[in-house]
Motif scaffolding. Structure first.
Motif, PDB file in Angstrom:
ATOM      1  N   UNK A   1       7.241  14.218  11.945  1.00 17.81           N
ATOM      2  CA  UNK A   1       6.220  14.985  11.221  1.00 17.81           C
ATOM      3  C   UNK A   1       6.856  16.179  10.490  1.00 17.81           C
ATOM      4  N   UNK A   2       6.196  16.541   9.403  1.00 18.40           N
ATOM      5  CA  UNK A   2       6.696  17.652   8.598  1.00 18.40           C
ATOM      6  C   UNK A   2       6.704  18.926   9.427  1.00 18.40           C
ATOM      7  N   UNK A   3       7.719  19.719   9.194  1.00 24.74           N
ATOM      8  CA  UNK A   3       7.966  20.847  10.070  1.00 24.74           C
ATOM      9  C   UNK A   3       7.187  22.111   9.702  1.00 24.74           C
TER      10      UNK A   3
ATOM     11  N   UNK B   1      12.878  15.963   5.819  1.00 27.72           N
ATOM     12  CA  UNK B   1      11.796  16.778   6.359  1.00 27.72           C
ATOM     13  C   UNK B   1      10.860  16.032   7.286  1.00 27.72           C
ATOM     14  N   UNK B   2      11.131  14.757   7.529  1.00 27.81           N
ATOM     15  CA  UNK B   2      10.308  14.027   8.494  1.00 27.81           C
ATOM     16  C   UNK B   2       9.055  13.396   7.917  1.00 27.81           C
ATOM     17  N   UNK B   3       8.937  13.368   6.599  1.00 27.19           N
ATOM     18  CA  UNK B   3       7.740  12.771   5.989  1.00 27.19           C
ATOM     19  C   UNK B   3       7.805  11.244   6.105  1.00 27.19           C
TER      20      UNK B   3
ATOM     21  N   UNK C   1       0.775  -1.238   0.000  1.00 29.21           N
ATOM     22  CA  UNK C   1       0.000   0.000   0.000  1.00 29.21           C
ATOM     23  C   UNK C   1       0.804   1.284   0.000  1.00 29.21           C
ATOM     24  N   UNK C   2       2.130   1.196   0.036  1.00 33.30           N
ATOM     25  CA  UNK C   2       2.950   2.416   0.086  1.00 33.30           C
ATOM     26  C   UNK C   2       2.838   3.211  -1.218  1.00 33.30           C
ATOM     27  N   UNK C   3       3.008   4.534  -1.138  1.00 35.08           N
ATOM     28  CA  UNK C   3       3.058   5.318  -2.379  1.00 35.08           C
ATOM     29  C   UNK C   3       4.322   4.982  -3.169  1.00 35.08           C
TER      30      UNK C   3
ATOM     31  N   UNK D   1       6.436  17.722   0.012  1.00 35.82           N
ATOM     32  CA  UNK D   1       7.378  16.996   0.885  1.00 35.82           C
ATOM     33  C   UNK D   1       8.637  17.838   1.120  1.00 35.82           C
ATOM     34  N   UNK D   2       9.200  18.347   0.019  1.00 39.40           N
ATOM     35  CA  UNK D   2      10.467  19.072   0.106  1.00 39.40           C
ATOM     36  C   UNK D   2      10.284  20.434   0.773  1.00 39.40           C
TER      37      UNK D   2
ATOM     38  N   UNK E   1      -0.301   9.339  -0.553  1.00 37.29           N
ATOM     39  CA  UNK E   1      -0.422   8.513  -1.752  1.00 37.29           C
ATOM     40  C   UNK E   1      -0.424   7.047  -1.364  1.00 37.29           C
ATOM     41  N   UNK E   2      -0.899   6.216  -2.272  1.00 34.97           N
ATOM     42  CA  UNK E   2      -0.950   4.783  -1.961  1.00 34.97           C
ATOM     43  C   UNK E   2      -0.961   3.943  -3.226  1.00 34.97           C
TER      44      UNK E   2
ATOM     45  N   UNK F   1       7.869  21.235   2.957  1.00 33.61           N
ATOM     46  CA  UNK F   1       7.581  21.000   4.378  1.00 33.61           C
ATOM     47  C   UNK F   1       8.876  20.791   5.154  1.00 33.61           C
ATOM     48  N   UNK F   2       9.844  20.160   4.511  1.00 30.34           N
ATOM     49  CA  UNK F   2      11.096  19.849   5.193  1.00 30.34           C
ATOM     50  C   UNK F   2      12.145  20.932   5.082  1.00 30.34           C
ATOM     51  N   UNK F   3      11.815  22.038   4.413  1.00 27.71           N
ATOM     52  CA  UNK F   3      12.765  23.143   4.364  1.00 27.71           C
ATOM     53  C   UNK F   3      13.789  23.069   3.248  1.00 27.71           C
ATOM     54  N   UNK F   4      13.585  22.165   2.302  1.00 25.47           N
ATOM     55  CA  UNK F   4      14.538  22.055   1.187  1.00 25.47           C
ATOM     56  C   UNK F   4      14.350  23.230   0.218  1.00 25.47           C
ATOM     57  N   UNK F   5      13.114  23.569  -0.061  1.00 27.98           N
ATOM     58  CA  UNK F   5      12.797  24.721  -0.926  1.00 27.98           C
ATOM     59  C   UNK F   5      11.704  25.552  -0.266  1.00 27.98           C
TER      60      UNK F   5
ATOM     61  N   UNK G   1       0.796  14.058  -7.899  1.00 22.52           N
ATOM     62  CA  UNK G   1       1.967  13.488  -7.224  1.00 22.52           C
ATOM     63  C   UNK G   1       3.135  14.477  -7.278  1.00 22.52           C
TER      64      UNK G   1
ATOM     65  N   UNK H   1      -1.593  15.396   2.711  1.00 22.74           N
ATOM     66  CA  UNK H   1      -1.480  14.697   1.433  1.00 22.74           C
ATOM     67  C   UNK H   1      -0.957  13.294   1.679  1.00 22.74           C
TER      68      UNK H   1
ATOM     69  N   UNK I   1       5.269  15.797  -4.065  1.00 19.49           N
ATOM     70  CA  UNK I   1       6.732  15.774  -3.907  1.00 19.49           C
ATOM     71  C   UNK I   1       7.257  17.169  -3.580  1.00 19.49           C
TER      72      UNK I   1
END
Lengths: 372, 372
Positions: free
Chosen positions: B1-3, A98-100, A72-74, B94-95, B232-233, B97-101, B87, B230, B91
Motif C-alpha cells: 500500500x502507498x505510504x 511506492x507500493x501502488x 480491466x487494468x489501467x 502514485x509518485x 483507473x481501469x 505517495x511513494x516518496x519520489x516527489x 490520469x 484513486x 500518476x
C-alpha cells in the motif's frame, strides 16, 4: 525516498524494420508476449499498463493491451517523443517503488511514415528557424564540438560504422550488415557534417518491458535486473541548452550515480541516444563516461566497441537497430537487461554488472542505472 | 500500500470557451499561475510536471511548462483522451505517495478543432461500424437503458437543463446561460435520443492542479484537500462493455470506497463524465450513487441539483462548462476542490466533506475520492 526495490523482470522486442503488412497491434502483441514469457509472468497478473507511442492516434494503449486481453487494468499512454517508453518504465517504477503496484507492463510501439518528423503545435521562433528539424539541431551541436575540441567528421562517421557492425550481430536490428567508413562518409549529405548513414532510419517496431517490485519478482522464473536509479529532466534556462529540447543529462546522470553509489567508472555497458552520430559522442561526455571534448578520439580509437573500454550501443543503437520512436526506450532497456544477464550472445560485454541508459526525446531526457 | 497521504494543494483554470486568438501555451500558463498562487507554491519548488493533452502535437508538455520557466524538472505528456489530466494527477499521486516527489504540477490544455473527433490508428471492426463515433456510442447505451428501465428522452434532456443552469453560476464555464427543456429537446437531433444541446461542445481551455504530499503541504498557505483514493481501469472482456472503451466504473468505484471507508451514501458532491447526457445518468448508477435503473427519474425529480440529494456537475459539467479534452479532468478536480473548501460561491453544496470524481475517456476511466 522510494521505499521498495524495482526490477526489470522481462523484456521483449518485435524485430525493428519496415513492416507495411503488419498492424501496430500485431507487433506490440508479439513483443509483449515475449517479455511476459521472459519474465515468467502471466498476463492476467499484470496490474497496470503503460504505452509509449508518439505519432497521432488516441487510445493506442487500449488497443495494444486489448490484444493481450481485456482484464480491466489501467493503461496510460505516455508520450515523450523518442524517450516515450523509457519514461513509461520510469512511471511504472515510481508506482511500484511506492507500493501502488507489484507488476506492470510497458509496451512501446510505432509505425513511422517516411519523411521528416513534425514538431507539432503552433509555430515558434525556434521552429520557424528550423531548430526543431532534428538533423539540423544535431549538426549545430556537432559544429560547436568540432570548433571547441577539434572533433573531426570521421569521428562522427565512426560511430555509425561501429553501430552497423554491432547491428549485424543483432537479429532484431533493422540493418544487419556492416557499412564501411567510406560508404558512410560518402553517403548523401543531410546536414553537414551528418551524412545519410549517420541518421537513424525510419522504423516500425515494438518493445515490451515487465517491471516488478523486487519482492514480487521472487515468485517468478525471470532473472531480475535491478533498476537502481532513474531520473528525467527538461532543459534548464541559462545553460545554453534550451534548443537541445532534451535537458541536463549531466545533472541527472550525477543524481543517478549518487543514488546508486556507482560512478561513471563503474559502468560496464551503456545505451546512448544516437538518433544522429553526434548524439553518441556528446552523450558519452555528458554522462561522464569520457572527459569533455575527448569523445571523438575515444570513439575513433575503439573505446566504445563491444570489447572496448566503454562499450556503447552494443545492439546497433538507433542508427542500425532502428528507431521506432515510441518503442526505442524499451529496446534500450531490453539490450541492457540481456547484457546484465549475460544473454547477449555475440554482442556480450564480458562480466557486465552495471549498465547506463540515456534516452533523449523532444521534450525531455531519461537516465537510468541498471544492475545485475 | 502507498505510504504517504496525498493532497490537492492548488487548482486553477483558464476560462473554457473558444479562444482562436490565444495560444495553447498562454491558456496553460494562466491556469498554472492561478493554481500555484492558490497553493501558495512557487514554481521553482515544483519537482515534476505532467501534461494532459490529446490532439496531435509532440513536446506539448515541454512547451507549456517552458512558459513558466525552464527549471529542468521532468515533464511527462499523458494521454487518455477525455480523461488525460485526471490520469496525470493519478500518476503524480502514485509518485508522491511513494516518496519520489513532494510537489508536482499537472497541466491539462487543449485547443480543439470543429467536427467529430477521430478515433486514431487503423480501421477496426468497431470503427468501421461507427462505434467509435461518440454520440452514436452513447445513443446505443441510452437506448439499452430506455429499453431495460423505461428511461425517457426527457430524463436525458433534463441533465442538460440542470447543467446549463449550473454553468450560468460559473464564470469559468463556456456557456453561462440557462437553456429550457424545450430548447434542448427541440435542438437538432444528433443520434437519437441525443439532441445537439445534449452533446458537450467544442472547447478551448486549460486546467492546472498542484499535487503534494500531505507532509509537504503543511509548509504552504494552500488549503489541502485529501486525495483519499484513486483508481483507473479499462474495459473487461465478457462484461458487455468493450465497446464502451472506458471500463468497469463500478469495480473501481467500489475499490475506492473500500480504500477510504466511505460508501456512496457518504458522497456529498460528484463530477460525473457527461460528455453526452446519457453519461451522467449511467454514471451515477455505475458509481452506486443511485440504484441501477433509477437514474432517469432521480435526475428528473431534482436529485442531482446543487440542492438535491446527490449534487452532480455543479459547475455545469462537460455539457455547459465545456470539454477541452486534455483539460477536463483537471477542471473536475478544480470544482471538487473548491466545493470541499467551501469556496464554490453560488454553486456551493452546503457542508460538502467527501467528493467523487468520474472521468472517462476513450481508453480508460478514472475514479477518485477527495475529502476535506
Amino acid at each position: 525516498m522510494a521505499a521498495r526495490d524495482v526490477v526489470i523482470l522481462g523484456v521483449g522486442l518485435h524485430r525493428f524494420g519496415r513492416f507495411p503488412e503488419k498492424r501496430l497491434e500485431d507487433m506490440a502483441r508479439e513483443a509483449a508476449l515475449i517479455a511476459l514469457k521472459d519474465a515468467g509472468v502471466e498476463y492476467k497478473d499484470i496490474e497496470a499498463g503503460f504505452c509509449g507511442h508518439v505519432l497521432p492516434g488516441t487510445a493506442v494503449g487500449l488497443r495494444v493491451f486489448s490484444e493481450l486481453g481485456l482484464t480491466g487494468i489501467p493503461v496510460t499512454n505516455v508520450e515523450l517523443a523518442c524517450a516515450s517508453s523509457s519514461r513509461g518504465v520510469m512511471l511504472a517504477a515510481d508506482a511500484i517503488a511506492g507500493g501502488i503496484y507489484d507488476l506492470a507492463l510497458v509496451i512501446g510501439a510505432e509505425k513511422m511514415e517516411r519523411g521528416l518528423l513534425g514538431g507539432g503545435l503552433e509555430a515558434s521562433y525556434q521552429s520557424l528557424m528550423g531548430l526543431f528539424i532534428m538533423p539540423g539541431a544535431y549538426a549545430l551541436m556537432a559544429h560547436r564540438h568540432m570548433h571547441e575540441y577539434g572533433t573531426k567528421p570521421e569521428h562522427f562517421a565512426k560511430v555509425s560504422e561501429k553501430s552497423h557492425r554491432n547491428g549485424a550481430l543483432n537479429p532484431y536490428a533493422q540493418y544487419q550488415q556492416p557499412l564501411s567508413l567510406e560508404e558512410i562518409m560518402n553517403s548523401r549529405m543531410i546536414a553537414e557534417p551528418i551524412t545519410l548513414y549517420q541518421c537513424s532510419p525510419t522504423t516500425d517496431g515494438a518493445s515490451a518491458v515487465v517491471v516488478a517490485s523486487a519482492e514480487k519478482a521472487r515468485q517468478y522464473t525471470g532473472k531480475p535486473v535491478y533498476l537502481r536509479a532513474w531520473a528525467g529532466a527538461t532543459p534548464i534556462y541559462q545553460r545554453d541548452e534550451p534548443e537541445l529540447s532534451e535537458g541536463p543529462t549531466d545533472i541527472i546522470a550525477r543524481k543517478c550515480y549518487e543514488k546508486t553509489g556507482a560512478g561513471p567508472e563503474d559502468i560496464d555497458v551503456a545505451q546512448v541516444h544516437d538518433a544522429f552520430t553526434p548524439g553518441e559522442i556528446l552523450g558519452i561526455e555528458h554522462l561522464g563516461l569520457v572527459p569533455e571534448g575527448e569523445g571523438g578520439p575515444f570513439v575513433w580509437e575503439g573505446g566504445t566497441e563491444i570489447t572496448g573500454k566503454m562499450p556503447v550501443n552494443t545492439d546497433g543503437g538507433l542508427l542500425s537497430r532502428g528507431h521506432p520512436l515510441g518503442a526505442t526506450g524499451g529496446a534500450m532497456i531490453t539490450e541492457l537487461t540481456r547484457q546484465l544477464r549475460g544473454e547477449a550472445g555475440p554482442r556480450q560485454v564480458q562480466g557486465a554488472k552495471t549498465a547506463l541508459l540515456h534516452n533523449a526525446g523532444l521534450g525531455g531526457v531519461n537516465v537510468m542505472i541498471l544492475q545485475s
